[in-house]
Design a protein around this motif. Structure first.
Motif, short mmCIF file in Angstrom:
data_model
loop_
_atom_site.label_atom_id
_atom_site.label_comp_id
_atom_site.label_asym_id
_atom_site.label_seq_id
_atom_site.Cartn_x
_atom_site.Cartn_y
_atom_site.Cartn_z
N ARG A 73 0.95 -1.15 -0.05
CA ARG A 73 -0.03 0.03 -0.04
C ARG A 73 0.97 1.19 -0.01
O ARG A 73 0.42 2.37 -0.14
N LEU A 74 2.12 1.19 0.34
CA LEU A 74 2.88 2.39 0.35
C LEU A 74 3.66 2.57 -0.98
O LEU A 74 4.03 1.80 -1.96
N LYS A 75 3.77 4.00 -1.10
CA LYS A 75 4.72 4.71 -2.45
C LYS A 75 5.59 5.29 -1.86
O LYS A 75 5.76 5.64 -0.74
N ASP A 76 6.44 5.83 -2.87
CA ASP A 76 7.74 6.32 -2.64
C ASP A 76 7.45 8.06 -1.90
O ASP A 76 6.12 8.29 -2.32
N GLY A 77 8.09 8.27 -0.91
CA GLY A 77 7.66 9.69 -0.46
C GLY A 77 6.60 9.57 0.57
O GLY A 77 6.30 10.72 1.15
N ASP A 78 6.12 8.50 0.97
CA ASP A 78 4.74 8.68 1.75
C ASP A 78 5.15 8.88 3.22
O ASP A 78 6.28 8.61 3.77
N SER A 79 4.29 9.51 4.02
CA SER A 79 4.41 9.70 5.35
C SER A 79 3.43 8.86 6.21
O SER A 79 2.59 8.57 5.29
N VAL A 80 3.91 8.09 7.22
CA VAL A 80 3.01 7.09 7.88
C VAL A 80 2.55 7.88 9.28
O VAL A 80 3.50 8.16 9.93
N VAL B 254 4.03 -3.75 11.22
CA VAL B 254 4.46 -2.42 10.92
C VAL B 254 5.65 -2.41 10.75
O VAL B 254 6.27 -1.75 9.42
N VAL B 255 6.52 -2.83 11.32
CA VAL B 255 7.87 -2.43 11.25
C VAL B 255 8.40 -3.13 10.21
O VAL B 255 9.28 -2.58 9.25
N LYS B 256 8.03 -4.19 9.85
CA LYS B 256 8.47 -4.98 8.61
C LYS B 256 7.96 -4.52 7.38
O LYS B 256 8.61 -4.51 6.41
N GLY B 257 6.71 -4.12 7.40
CA GLY B 257 6.14 -3.32 6.34
C GLY B 257 7.05 -2.33 5.90
O GLY B 257 7.49 -1.84 4.71
N LEU B 258 7.32 -1.30 6.92
CA LEU B 258 7.94 0.08 6.75
C LEU B 258 9.61 -0.44 6.39
O LEU B 258 10.16 0.57 5.80
N THR B 259 9.97 -1.50 6.67
CA THR B 259 11.24 -2.00 6.34
C THR B 259 11.24 -2.32 4.93
O THR B 259 12.18 -1.91 4.10
N ALA B 260 10.32 -3.07 4.45
CA ALA B 260 9.95 -3.49 2.92
C ALA B 260 9.92 -2.36 1.97
O ALA B 260 10.55 -2.33 1.03
N LYS B 261 9.28 -1.27 2.49
CA LYS B 261 8.96 -0.02 1.79
C LYS B 261 9.15 0.97 2.60
O LYS B 261 8.13 1.41 3.36
N ALA B 262 10.44 1.84 2.36
CA ALA B 262 10.71 2.60 3.57
C ALA B 262 9.88 3.91 3.19
O ALA B 262 9.88 4.37 2.26
N PRO B 263 9.12 4.59 4.37
CA PRO B 263 8.40 5.82 4.17
C PRO B 263 9.44 7.00 4.50
O PRO B 263 10.58 6.89 4.74
N ASP B 264 8.93 8.14 4.17
CA ASP B 264 9.76 9.23 4.21
C ASP B 264 9.79 9.80 5.77
O ASP B 264 10.74 10.58 6.30
#
Lengths: 427, 293
Positions: free
Chosen positions: B61-68, B93-103
């Protein structure tokens, strides 16, 4: 008077005041500083520090005073004080780099019999490690106070002298010098003297923290700390000179340095020092008193208020802005225009996007929605309440130290907020 | 204390709110959307953080440059099972944000991480949770701090109130509903405890400000004004126009108070103003009556 020739290496606040104070006792004094421009100014009578009576005394005892930027001029001295102020960082830690270099240079320039005395702020254990025979090496506690430094330098309560072995008599030249001040001499171990300096400051901080803690409580419960403090001063266990005036936290750098030193040493050796951390927590909290007050009393009602600020120095009668509560406040007021005035510190000391320099204290009040007195300069007491009220646009006067005429301001319809006074009194 | 990485505030490219279906998450998503921010709200329907594929689905669900903004929690976490579930959600959440890093990441924590006797509470107060719920938030904060590479802001709200609050716990929300029906309000003891109650819209606005400044660090969300539950009950009854009784009850616990030192919020967001309690109670009452058919 024939007596020892006394040198002072380092002519910042500590060295300059001490040199002038020693000259006033009739001794020949050689003041040395490696900064030629500084020495040039001092010789021309332009002293780089502001202290009551310092200029006059330097002129009066000019015959006893010589200033130089040549290290070799110290060779004629019987006694040389290392008197450089040791700078601190934001956490109150001393930077001993320059002092170590300076001591090395001075030792090389000393006469063969000369005595070296460390007068500057060094941590316990420092003096004993210096490379000089212990019979020529001493540490002396300085207890100057910014704004009252000349008085402290010429009329000390006692001399605390750090020695390798306090049971040995002091060298005659050093004894002659100290006895000229007519106060008790307390020789003790180097480490005791170094810690005594810190102990004095810890006691002062303890008193002022009590005052700050109970002043805040006074504000909240409708008591008036200014009525309470005199009662404490008459208690002999507390004392008439105790530090009981509430303030905006600890500032100036030296007290913070000593607290940081106690915390560091206690951590290293495992002694319990949580009260020291509590002093620092309370200090940070009280420093922001004026910020909280201006938000509560001014910005909540007028989001686009303009402010007049009196005082930038960390306290009255000094040019020093080290840890100044005024500058700390201004740092957090970037969204509002300010007009500032300090009798000594230029407005450029305030880093702020919308700062105006006022020509006078009353000028800073002109058109302001709130006036905030951040340094208790004596001349601010001369401001007339009616003039302030007429000059200002709004009616809020935040005057932590109570230097202005409170009854007059209230009579003129102003709300006057003072540390330790019931908050409702300002309404 | 927060540190602003954006020296000039700027609208975030897109904000993903994890837990946008709840009381806090929905308020945040709505506030951001009303400010013209592109918002992707995730509820359990889109990403079930307890499901085996949660991390993958979240990353998808995450895109480049997202804030979470991470809000989801099983709250209050009262037992070991709830504690562990909440930690598994944080792990996903940590695994998801590691796979697709937010800003930029904001975590909505709680003031329950502080010791019960911390008063006035400030951001530098020691974290010493006395409840399972507080320990859950403290543990999640640590997990995020250790494993999230993006700038991280931990926001720790005090007690919240608003029309859509589903918990109906002791305090303004329950009092308001009881008063609206003319029912008696029963206090613990005589309602002496003083607490700092925050209107939900203020949480949403502070999240919006933290996003615009791309801030990192810790900020408490508290007004700086604490009041007793009795005072709040009296205010609520007065606002309702009805005549609910306010009844004391036998006290089983010692009276404790909690005050906040909110200086760091004055420094971080000097122009922000909390909604005064009187106004917040009025708005909550009006929104709730407006929401009822």
């Amino acid at each position: 008077m024939s007596g020892p020739i006394v040198g002072f290496a380092g002519l910042t606040h500590l060295g300059l005041v001490s040199a002038v104070g020693t000259a006033s006792k009739g001794f020949r004094v050689v003041g040395y500083d490696g900064d030629s421009a500084r020495v040039h100014d001092i010789k021309a009578g332009k002293l780089p520090v502001v202290e009551p009576d310092l200029d006059e005394m330097a002129r009066e005892f000019a015959d006893n005073l010589s200033f130089t930027d040549r290290l070799s001029d110290l060779a004629q001295c019987d006694i040389v004080y290392i008197s450089t102020d040791v700078p601190t960082d934001d956490k109150g830690q001393s930077d001993l780099t320059s002092i170590n270099a300076s001591i090395g240079n001075v030792i090389a320039a000393l006469g063969p019999e000369a005595i070296l005395i460390i007068l500057c702020q060094v941590p316990p254990g420092f003096t004993r490690k210096l490379p000089l025979p212990t019979e020529r090496l001493y540490y002396q506690v300085e207890t100057l106070v910014f704004g009252r430094a000349v008085e402290r330098a010429t009329k000390p309560e006692r001399f605390i002298i750090g020695c390798a072995d306090p049971s040995y008599p002091l060298p005659p030249a050093y004894k002659t010098l100290l006895e000229a001040f007519g106060c008790p001499l307390l020789p003790m171990l180097y480490e005791s003297a170094e810690l005594a300096k810190i102990a004095i400051n810890c006691c002062l901080v303890a008193s002022v923290t009590v005052a700050n803690t109970l002043a805040e409580l006074s504000e909240r419960i409708g008591a008036d700390w200014s009525e309470i403090a005199p009662a404490l001063r008459l208690d002999r266990r507390i004392g008439q000179y105790s530090y009981l005036a509430p303030g905006l936290g600890i500032a100036g750098g030296n007290l913070e340095r000593d607290l940081a030193t106690v915390l560091r040493l206690s951590e290293q050796c495992g002694s319990e020092a949580s009260v020291i951390a509590a002093y620092l927590t309370n200090s940070k909290h009280r420093r922001d008193w004026a910020l909280r007050m201006v938000h509560r009393e001014v910005f909540g009602r007028k989001p686009d208020a303009s402010l007049g600020i009196l005082g930038l120095a960390y306290k009255e009668n000094t040019h020093s802005v080290k840890n100044s509560p005024s500058l700390a406040l201004i740092e957090n007021l970037h969204s509002w225009p300010i007009t500032v005035y300090d009798p000594v510190v230029p407005a450029s000391a305030a880093t702020h996007p919308k700062v105006t320099a006022a020509a006078s204290a009353l000028d800073a009040a002109r058109g302001a929605d709130a006036l905030i007195v951040m340094t208790p300069w004596p001349q601010f007491r001369d401001l007339r309440a009616a003039d302030i009220a007429a000059a200002m646009e709004g009616n809020v006067v935040i005057d932590p130290f109570g230097v202005l005429d409170g009854p007059g301001l209230r009579a003129a319809g102003m709300a006057h907020f003072v540390l330790g006074k019931p908050e409702r009194a300002g309404a | 204390m927060l540190e602003h990485l954006n020296k000039t505030a700027s609208v975030p490219q897109r904000v993903v709110v994890i837990g946008s279906g709840g009381f806090v998450g929905s308020a945040i998503a709505a506030r951001l959307a009303s400010q013209g921010v592109s918002v992707e709200g995730l509820t359990r329907k889109e990403v079930d953080l307890l499901a085996d594929d949660a991390a993958t689905r979240l990353a998808g669900r995450l895109k480049d440059g997202d804030s979470v903004v991470f809000v989801s929690a099983i709250a209050p976490a009262r037992n070991a099972a709830a504690l562990m579930q909440n930690l598994r959600m944080a792990e996903a959440v940590v695994k998801g944000l590691t796979a697709k890093a937010p800003d930029h990441v904001i975590y909505i924590s709680s003031d329950s991480v502080y010791a019960d006797d911390a008063s006035p509470v400030k951001e530098s107060s020691s974290c010493q949770p006395a409840t399972m719920h507080g320990m859950m938030h403290a543990a999640r904060e640590l997990v995020l701090k250790n494993e999230i590479k993006a700038p991280l802001a931990l926001l720790r709200p005090s007690l919240l109130y608003g029309a859509r609050d589903p918990h109906n716990g002791y305090g303004p929300n329950r009092f308001r509903r009881q008063a609206a029906k003319g029912e008696p309000i029963t206090l613990f003891g005589n309602g002496e405890e003083q607490r700092d109650h925050v209107f939900i819209d203020d949480v949403a606005e502070l999240v919006a400000l933290t996003l615009r400044h791309r801030s990192r660090g810790i900020l408490n969300i508290a007004t700086g004004v604490s009041m007793s539950f009795r005072t709040i009950a009296e205010k609520v009854v007065a606002l309702s126009g009805k005549s609910s009784d306010i009844d004391p009850s036998a006290r089983h616990n010692a009276v404790t108070h909690r005050h906040f030192d909110v200086t760091s919020c004055l420094k971080a967001f000097p122009r922000f103003r909390y909604t005064p309690l009187d106004e917040g109670l009025k708005r909550a009452a009006s929104e709730e009556s407006g929401a009822r058919p």
